[in-house]
Design an enzyme around this catalytic site. Structure first.
Site, PDB file in Angstrom:
ATOM      1  N   HIS A  78       8.922   1.138   3.712  1.00 34.30           N
ATOM      2  CA  HIS A  78      10.004   1.181   4.699  1.00 34.30           C
ATOM      3  C   HIS A  78      10.899  -0.027   4.461  1.00 34.30           C
ATOM      4  O   HIS A  78      10.645  -0.817   3.528  1.00 34.30           O
ATOM      5  CB  HIS A  78       9.423   1.204   6.115  1.00 34.30           C
ATOM      6  CG  HIS A  78       8.385   0.155   6.366  1.00 34.30           C
ATOM      7  ND1 HIS A  78       8.675  -1.185   6.408  1.00 34.30           N
ATOM      8  CD2 HIS A  78       7.042   0.238   6.535  1.00 34.30           C
ATOM      9  CE1 HIS A  78       7.579  -1.879   6.627  1.00 34.30           C
ATOM     10  NE2 HIS A  78       6.555  -1.037   6.705  1.00 34.30           N
TER      11      HIS A  78
ATOM     12  N   MET B  31       0.846  -1.195   0.000  1.00 37.72           N
ATOM     13  CA  MET B  31       0.000   0.000   0.000  1.00 37.72           C
ATOM     14  C   MET B  31       0.883   1.247   0.000  1.00 37.72           C
ATOM     15  O   MET B  31       0.440   2.330   0.377  1.00 37.72           O
ATOM     16  CB  MET B  31      -0.938  -0.009   1.215  1.00 37.72           C
ATOM     17  CG  MET B  31      -1.861  -1.228   1.209  1.00 37.72           C
ATOM     18  SD  MET B  31      -3.432  -0.981   2.033  1.00 37.72           S
ATOM     19  CE  MET B  31      -2.902  -0.683   3.691  1.00 37.72           C
TER      20      MET B  31
ATOM     21  N   GLY C 158      11.117  -2.804   5.797  1.00 42.02           N
ATOM     22  CA  GLY C 158      10.407  -4.089   5.777  1.00 42.02           C
ATOM     23  C   GLY C 158       9.958  -4.416   4.351  1.00 42.02           C
ATOM     24  O   GLY C 158      10.181  -5.520   3.851  1.00 42.02           O
ATOM     25  N   HIS C 159       9.332  -3.438   3.681  1.00 37.46           N
ATOM     26  CA  HIS C 159       8.912  -3.666   2.291  1.00 37.46           C
ATOM     27  C   HIS C 159      10.120  -3.951   1.402  1.00 37.46           C
ATOM     28  O   HIS C 159      10.076  -4.820   0.539  1.00 37.46           O
ATOM     29  CB  HIS C 159       8.225  -2.419   1.718  1.00 37.46           C
ATOM     30  CG  HIS C 159       6.925  -2.060   2.365  1.00 37.46           C
ATOM     31  ND1 HIS C 159       6.777  -0.941   3.153  1.00 37.46           N
ATOM     32  CD2 HIS C 159       5.710  -2.647   2.320  1.00 37.46           C
ATOM     33  CE1 HIS C 159       5.520  -0.863   3.564  1.00 37.46           C
ATOM     34  NE2 HIS C 159       4.857  -1.888   3.076  1.00 37.46           N
TER      35      HIS C 159
ATOM     36  N   SER D 208       6.446  -0.674  10.382  1.00 36.32           N
ATOM     37  CA  SER D 208       5.089  -0.545   9.849  1.00 36.32           C
ATOM     38  C   SER D 208       4.892   0.884   9.370  1.00 36.32           C
ATOM     39  O   SER D 208       5.445   1.819   9.962  1.00 36.32           O
ATOM     40  CB  SER D 208       4.078  -0.839  10.967  1.00 36.32           C
ATOM     41  OG  SER D 208       2.805  -0.328  10.621  1.00 36.32           O
ATOM     42  N   SER D 209       4.093   1.037   8.336  1.00 32.34           N
ATOM     43  CA  SER D 209       3.800   2.394   7.848  1.00 32.34           C
ATOM     44  C   SER D 209       3.119   3.216   8.934  1.00 32.34           C
ATOM     45  O   SER D 209       3.290   4.423   9.024  1.00 32.34           O
ATOM     46  CB  SER D 209       2.900   2.337   6.624  1.00 32.34           C
ATOM     47  OG  SER D 209       3.556   1.612   5.615  1.00 32.34           O
ATOM     48  N   ARG D 210       2.340   2.535   9.767  1.00 34.64           N
ATOM     49  CA  ARG D 210       1.578   3.265  10.799  1.00 34.64           C
ATOM     50  C   ARG D 210       2.477   3.774  11.922  1.00 34.64           C
ATOM     51  O   ARG D 210       2.046   4.602  12.719  1.00 34.64           O
ATOM     52  CB  ARG D 210       0.436   2.404  11.341  1.00 34.64           C
ATOM     53  CG  ARG D 210      -0.662   2.189  10.297  1.00 34.64           C
ATOM     54  CD  ARG D 210      -1.922   1.571  10.869  1.00 34.64           C
ATOM     55  NE  ARG D 210      -3.037   1.658   9.933  1.00 34.64           N
ATOM     56  CZ  ARG D 210      -3.459   0.665   9.147  1.00 34.64           C
ATOM     57  NH1 ARG D 210      -2.856  -0.499   9.172  1.00 34.64           N
ATOM     58  NH2 ARG D 210      -4.477   0.846   8.330  1.00 34.64           N
TER      59      ARG D 210
HETATM   60  O1  PAF Z   1      -0.162  -5.800   3.670  1.00 37.34           O
HETATM   61  C1  PAF Z   1      -0.570  -4.888   2.932  1.00 37.34           C
HETATM   62  O2  PAF Z   1       0.094  -3.881   2.671  1.00 37.34           O
HETATM   63  C2  PAF Z   1      -1.957  -5.015   2.298  1.00 37.34           C
HETATM   64  O3  PAF Z   1      -2.821  -5.679   3.151  1.00 37.34           O
HETATM   65  C3  PAF Z   1      -1.917  -5.685   0.909  1.00 37.34           C
HETATM   66  C4  PAF Z   1      -1.410  -7.111   0.994  1.00 37.34           C
HETATM   67  C5  PAF Z   1      -1.051  -4.893  -0.033  1.00 37.34           C
HETATM   68  C6  PAF Z   1      -3.340  -5.752   0.320  1.00 37.34           C
HETATM   69  O4  PAF Z   1      -3.883  -4.491   0.140  1.00 37.34           O
END
Ligand code: PAF
Length: 287
Positions: free
Chosen positions: A36, A32, A38-39, A189-191
């Site tokens: 960060h 989404m 993690g991604h 986490s983004s949050r």
């Molecule tokens: O984990 C996330 O960022 C979301 O839940 C995902 C898997 C991209 C689905 O919108």
């Protein structure tokens, strides 16, 4: 090779078809945005497993309830694209709402994974996993990857995606990637960007509490007692706790004290709010 930015399915399919003709293996990382480390670690795993990597960026409205943070969810597209480009991602897919939900969110076909979607996180966020599963299935159908990578931080989400793939016979291998943490243990986490300075300082208590819970179970403590004392610790530091729960890792079923036997694979899952920010975390271990 420069990174392709793609906002329509025809262009996406043409690129994917070309890669398939060249016998490339395609890995997919749905996100989404607001990326960060993690991604980025998911992207790196994808690059190790495949010859082409597609990342999607889509803030999926279907997985937010009306009282959640859809409007304020951090959107940092330029910075995200810069990071993905630096890493050498092949294609970034950025669908819009009309592509994802052509009939509108309420009228589009959805997919719902029963039971697993209703327990733990699903109890506190009804409809959340339906939104996730529907978006992920649609993205899978658009990208048609061989492999997809998801973070273990959202462990229940990962299990739901695995179940969806199995139940619907999708030819996609799902890879779970270890949670990346800040130096004090807070799961990335983004949050986390919502936390103010004092909340950020306290937030490390969530991962610390999971470690204490694990230690207590390893020492043979009563599960309900251990759970209660973890909840109390968090509450004493100002958290509003949704759950801290010990489950069997592969099913997320509850475990009783006499089911805790040697080699049992267990996971502690937790969700708690600090200020306005809801954090989740988990800890897997084998007894
Ligand atoms: O984990 C996330 O960022 C979301 O839940 C995902 C898997 C991209 C689905 O919108």
């Amino acid at each position: 090779m420069s990174m392709t930015l793609c906002q329509n399915i025809e262009q996406l399919r043409a690129q994917i078809d070309g890669w398939r003709d060249d016998k490339e293996i395609i890995a997919f990382v749905p996100t989404m945005g607001n990326l960060h480390d993690g991604h980025l670690s998911l992207v790196e795993i994808a690059q190790q497993k495949a010859s082409r990597v597609v990342v999607s960026i889509y803030v999926n409205p279907l997985q937010f309830s009306p009282d959640e943070d859809f409007e304020s969810y951090p959107r940092t597209l330029d910075a995200d694209l810069e990071q993905l480009n630096k890493l050498g991602v092949d294609l970034v897919f950025m669908p819009d709402d009309s592509m994802m939900y052509p009939q509108g969110q309420q009228r589009s076909t959805f997919v719902d994974v029963p039971i697993l979607s209703q327990i733990i996180e699903g109890e506190f966020r009804p409809g959340f996993f339906k939104g996730v599963a529907t978006a992920v299935l649609k993205l899978f159908n658009m990208v048609q990857p061989d492999i997809a990578v998801f973070g273990e931080k959202d462990f229940q989400q990962l299990l739901i995606i695995r179940r969806l793939v199995e139940d619907l016979n999708l030819p996609i291998k799902i890879i779970g990637a270890e949670t990346r943490r800040e130096s004090d243990g807070l799961a990335m986490s983004s949050r986390n960007s919502y936390l103010n300075v004092s909340e950020r300082a306290k937030s490390r208590l969530l991962s610390e509490t999971l470690l204490v819970f694990r230690h207590q179970i390893e020492q043979g403590a009563d599960i309900k007692q251990a759970e209660k004392s973890c909840v109390e610790t968090l509450e004493n530091h100002g958290f509003i706790v949704d759950y801290v729960t010990l489950r069997e890792t592969s099913s997320l079923n509850e475990v009783s004290d006499d089911e805790i036997t040697k080699n049992k694979e267990l996971i502690i899952l937790a969700a708690a709010k600090i200020g306005k920010t809801r954090l989740i975390d988990n800890l897997k271990f084998t007894i």
